[in-house]
Design a protein around this motif. Structure first.
Motif, PDB file in Angstrom:
ATOM      1  N   SER A  37      -4.706  -0.541   5.351  1.00  0.00           N
ATOM      2  CA  SER A  37      -3.482   0.167   5.245  1.00  0.00           C
ATOM      3  C   SER A  37      -3.421   1.344   4.299  1.00  0.00           C
ATOM      4  CB  SER A  37      -2.219  -0.712   4.685  1.00  0.00           C
ATOM      5  OG  SER A  37      -2.096  -1.615   5.629  1.00  0.00           O
ATOM      6  N   TRP A  38      -4.077   1.095   3.511  1.00  0.00           N
ATOM      7  CA  TRP A  38      -4.467   2.464   2.354  1.00  0.00           C
ATOM      8  C   TRP A  38      -5.331   3.499   3.008  1.00  0.00           C
ATOM      9  CZ3 TRP A  38      -2.681   3.038  -2.626  1.00  0.00           C
ATOM     10  CH2 TRP A  38      -3.118   4.081  -3.359  1.00  0.00           C
ATOM     11  N   ILE A  98      -3.166   5.111   5.602  1.00  0.00           N
ATOM     12  CA  ILE A  98      -2.175   6.096   5.184  1.00  0.00           C
ATOM     13  C   ILE A  98      -3.153   7.600   4.904  1.00  0.00           C
ATOM     14  CG2 ILE A  98      -0.930   6.680   3.170  1.00  0.00           C
ATOM     15  CD1 ILE A  98      -0.078   3.657   2.957  1.00  0.00           C
ATOM     16  N   VAL A  99      -4.281   7.509   4.094  1.00  0.00           N
ATOM     17  CA  VAL A  99      -5.029   8.567   3.820  1.00  0.00           C
ATOM     18  C   VAL A  99      -5.453   9.214   5.011  1.00  0.00           C
ATOM     19  CG1 VAL A  99      -6.991   9.139   2.408  1.00  0.00           C
ATOM     20  CG2 VAL A  99      -5.627   7.564   1.320  1.00  0.00           C
ATOM     21  N   ALA A 137       0.726  -1.307  -0.102  1.00  0.00           N
ATOM     22  CA  ALA A 137       0.024  -0.201  -0.184  1.00  0.00           C
ATOM     23  C   ALA A 137       0.778   1.417  -0.028  1.00  0.00           C
ATOM     24  CB  ALA A 137      -0.864   0.080   1.194  1.00  0.00           C
ATOM     25  N   VAL A 138       2.142   1.373   0.696  1.00  0.00           N
ATOM     26  CA  VAL A 138       2.939   2.396   0.819  1.00  0.00           C
ATOM     27  C   VAL A 138       3.443   2.593  -0.599  1.00  0.00           C
ATOM     28  CG1 VAL A 138       4.922   3.315   1.700  1.00  0.00           C
ATOM     29  CG2 VAL A 138       3.383   2.308   3.614  1.00  0.00           C
ATOM     30  N   ARG A 193       6.595  11.946   4.730  1.00  0.00           N
ATOM     31  CA  ARG A 193       7.225  11.298   3.614  1.00  0.00           C
ATOM     32  C   ARG A 193       8.439  10.461   4.118  1.00  0.00           C
ATOM     33  NH1 ARG A 193      11.264  13.372  -0.743  1.00  0.00           N
ATOM     34  NH2 ARG A 193      10.663  12.178  -2.780  1.00  0.00           N
ATOM     35  N   ILE A 226       2.526   1.774  -3.528  1.00  0.00           N
ATOM     36  CA  ILE A 226       1.709   2.138  -4.515  1.00  0.00           C
ATOM     37  C   ILE A 226       1.290   3.684  -4.194  1.00  0.00           C
ATOM     38  CG2 ILE A 226      -0.623   2.023  -5.525  1.00  0.00           C
ATOM     39  CD1 ILE A 226      -0.525  -1.065  -5.286  1.00  0.00           C
ATOM     40  N   TYR A 227       0.917   3.927  -3.056  1.00  0.00           N
ATOM     41  CA  TYR A 227       0.609   5.340  -2.537  1.00  0.00           C
ATOM     42  C   TYR A 227       1.560   6.223  -2.991  1.00  0.00           C
ATOM     43  CZ  TYR A 227      -1.857   9.343  -0.209  1.00  0.00           C
ATOM     44  OH  TYR A 227      -2.326  10.389   0.069  1.00  0.00           O
ATOM     45  N   PHE A 228       2.845   5.960  -2.465  1.00  0.00           N
ATOM     46  CA  PHE A 228       4.090   6.922  -2.741  1.00  0.00           C
ATOM     47  C   PHE A 228       4.841   6.407  -3.838  1.00  0.00           C
ATOM     48  CE2 PHE A 228       3.005   7.388   1.909  1.00  0.00           C
ATOM     49  CZ  PHE A 228       3.000   9.065   1.990  1.00  0.00           C
ATOM     50  N   ARG A 229       4.567   5.969  -4.964  1.00  0.00           N
ATOM     51  CA  ARG A 229       4.991   5.445  -6.039  1.00  0.00           C
ATOM     52  C   ARG A 229       5.904   6.689  -6.550  1.00  0.00           C
ATOM     53  NH1 ARG A 229      -0.328   5.731  -7.074  1.00  0.00           N
ATOM     54  NH2 ARG A 229      -1.167   6.573  -8.724  1.00  0.00           N
TER      55      ARG A 229
END
Length: 277
Positions: free
Chosen positions: A235-236, A239-240, A54-55, A189, A57-60
């Motif tokens: 998890s996603w 994060i959001v 999830a991290v 970040r 992909i989210y912070f790709r």
């Protein structure tokens, strides 16, 4: 493992992994409240991989910027490439400190500290530091290009505290990063990108179980896949949720939650229980 257990563990692991409230503490609470048996370290690491996915992909975009900037710096020493090059170095330094100290401390800490009383104390300490950073420490304004090796060392030391049961890794790194004067965006970040090598490194501990197939044999392929998917989804969400809270400077709510969870753990869970996670 039943489907319901897989879903519950996936939700708990996913939603608490990146919030500053300790996923380990909540796995322990879940076991004790529902009288479930957590399958052990290999299953925990397997769920961590879902959180890391999830991290990633989210912070790709952030990951690509760091990786590309790191390698381009060897041929093009622009300011942007220099920033990304050293940011990658700072991730490596903090990870190295956490890895070395974590291995040295893990055996000495042991399972004897995974008790309700100790978990309650750890949650309380987390809550106190969240209040301190929210109410008594002015947020800094330093960005990636203003970070130093000292910053990475301090954050690495802070992250090491997560080997203590009930101390959140994300909470420890976030609080430390904010305390040393990084702005919120940089702290978030740095904290999230630091989770990738730390958790991926821990998978080495479970390589034997993965390759021998014992994880599938013990849990079952369907519950295992369901737990992974649920962990990824939540998890996603975590994060959001955390990023949204930090934009509004609402760490105080996580502190209140930690205090409530600590009271519940201390007064309502069996004091003689030592959890295996």
């Amino acid at each position: 493992m039943s489907i319901i257990e897989a879903i519950i563990f996936g939700i708990v692991q996913g939603i608490t992994e990146f919030l500053p409230i300790s996923s380990t503490a909540h796995i322990i609470i879940t076991q004790m409240v529902f009288n479930y048996q957590f399958p052990g370290l290999s299953f925990e690491i397997f769920l961590h991989l879902a959180s890391i996915l999830a991290v990633v992909i989210y912070f790709r975009r952030d990951l690509i910027e760091v990786i590309v900037g790191f390698f381009q710096y060897f041929t093009n020493k622009s300011k942007e490439n220099r920033t990304q090059f050293f940011f990658a170095i700072y991730i490596v330094v903090a990870t190295g400190i956490t890895g070395i100290l974590g291995m040295l401390l893990e055996d000495s800490i042991g399972d004897s500290l995974k008790t309700p009383a100790f978990i309650a104390v750890s949650l309380t300490i987390t809550g106190i530091f969240l209040i301190i950073i929210e109410r008594f420490v002015r947020y800094g304004n330093r960005k990636e290009d203003q970070m130093t090796f000292i910053d990475s060392i301090i954050v690495g030391l802070g992250q090491t505290l997560a080997v203590i049961p009930g101390i959140s890794r994300s909470g420890a790194t976030l609080i430390t990063a904010l305390f040393i004067g990084l702005n919120r965006d940089t702290a978030v970040r740095y904290s999230f990108l630091l989770s990738i090598p730390v958790i991926l490194g821990s998978t080495v501990l479970a390589i034997g179980d993965f390759t021998q197939g014992s994880l599938v044999a013990d849990i079952g392929i369907v519950p295992l896949m369901i737990a992974f998917i649920v962990t990824f989804i939540f998890s996603w969400i975590g994060i959001v949720w955390l990023i949204g809270f930090l934009k509004k400077s609402k760490l105080i709510y996580f502190a209140i939650y930690c205090f409530i969870a600590a009271i519940f753990v201390y007064f309502y869970l069996s004091p003689d229980t030592i959890m295996e996670v």
